[in-house]
Design a protein around this motif. Structure first.
Motif: not given
Length: 335
Positions: A325-326, A328-331, A334
């Motif tokens: 999910k993280e 897909e949100k930021n593509n 980190n």
């Protein structure tokens, strides 16, 4: 004259009564018809309006203004439990409540601080499985009966302290002591099975039936008899019954298989269903994914699983989904 003037001041018209009580004229008429309000003059048609004594209206107003606190139904909805459970909490001293004359009848009201204290205790309670007692004598929604009679009952509430509420086929609500003293016994034994190594879970969310003889409860009976507590989870969620089971081939009578298969299909959240002669087959959607990680990461995952009272595979899947999910949100990753 002064006494007569004072008496006249204590009498109000229908319109004034409407304004004072904050209700409609029809409600005033209903109060009169039900005997909740007495007329000053029975032949009120002569004046063209009903007249009432002010003190009677003030008394009625005090009875229709809601006292401070929540009703049993409001408390049950707030805590996500049944009204029967709230009544048991009051009976057992877990909640302090008082009866107040409200709208012409005795109504139970619960102070908000009592509800907050109970919510706090529930939040800090252990998250271990609590749909059965340690001795496996009682299980949530399990069927109980009195031998050689038509009397039946189901456990409709069971908490972490093993307090229960049972509902009979006659609509009575019984606690544990009342259930056993009346002679109710388990209608069947829960299957005692070792933990299944089959991957994944099949999930269902059933509406809570009103009748203890409803087909949904029959399905839950089958889960208990053929799967057992080691390979299933059952709990209340948003006024519905959430059930998770391990993959299994469940034996079924031909007479019930079509009806129950349709119910299962409609309530399926995750997993797959199919039929065989005399069986319903439950299969998970999970597929094996093998990865290698540093031992330090594995230890962290094990500790998280331990803290959340679940298995390492279940918690790894949840962590993986969070990471997806993280991403897909930021593509991006980190660093």
């Amino acid at each position: 004259m002064l006494e007569q003037d004072q008496k006249m001041k204590e009498i109000v018209t229908t319109n004034e009564a409407v304004e004072l009580l904050g209700v409609s004229k029809q409600t005033i008429y209903n109060y009169v018809k039900a005997g909740k309000l007495k007329l000053v003059y029975k032949d009120w048609q002569i004046d063209g309006t009903m007249r009432f004594y002010l003190e009677d209206l003030n008394l009625l107003k005090s009875q229709t203004v809601k006292p401070v606190g929540l009703t049993v139904l409001e408390t049950a909805n707030l805590l996500g439990v049944s009204k029967a459970t709230i009544h048991q909490y009051i009976k057992n001293g877990k909640i302090n409540a008082s009866k107040v004359n409200f709208k012409g009848r005795q109504t139970v009201f619960i102070p908000e601080e009592e509800i907050e204290n109970l919510k706090f205790s529930q939040k800090n309670a252990s998250r271990k499985k609590s749909f059965f007692t340690k001795d496996l004598e009682f299980y949530l929604f399990g069927l109980y009966e009195i031998p050689n009679s038509n009397e039946k009952a189901r456990i409709i509430e069971l908490d972490e302290t093993s307090d229960i509420v049972a509902k009979t086929n006659m609509g009575e609500l019984l606690n544990k002591e009342e259930l056993t003293s009346r002679g109710f016994r388990k209608a069947y034994e829960m299957k005692k099975a070792s933990h299944s190594t089959k991957r994944g879970m099949i999930s269902f969310q059933f509406p809570i039936p009103q009748s203890i003889n409803a087909p949904i409860f029959g399905i839950i009976d089958s889960f208990y008899k053929y799967i057992g507590h080691q390979n299933m989870n059952l709990y209340l969620m948003n006024n519905s019954i959430k059930v998770e089971i391990k993959p299994i081939k469940l034996p079924y009578l031909d007479a019930n298989i079509e009806q129950d298969f349709e119910i299962l299909q409609n309530c399926l959240i995750d997993g797959k269903l199919s039929t065989r002669p005399g069986f319903i087959v439950f299969t998970s959607n999970q597929e094996q994914l093998t990865i290698f990680v540093k031992d330090s990461i594995k230890e962290k995952i094990k500790q998280i699983a331990l803290d959340h009272h679940t298995g390492i595979e279940d918690i790894t899947e949840k962590l993986l989904l969070m990471g997806l999910k993280e991403f897909e949100k930021n593509n991006s990753f980190n660093d």
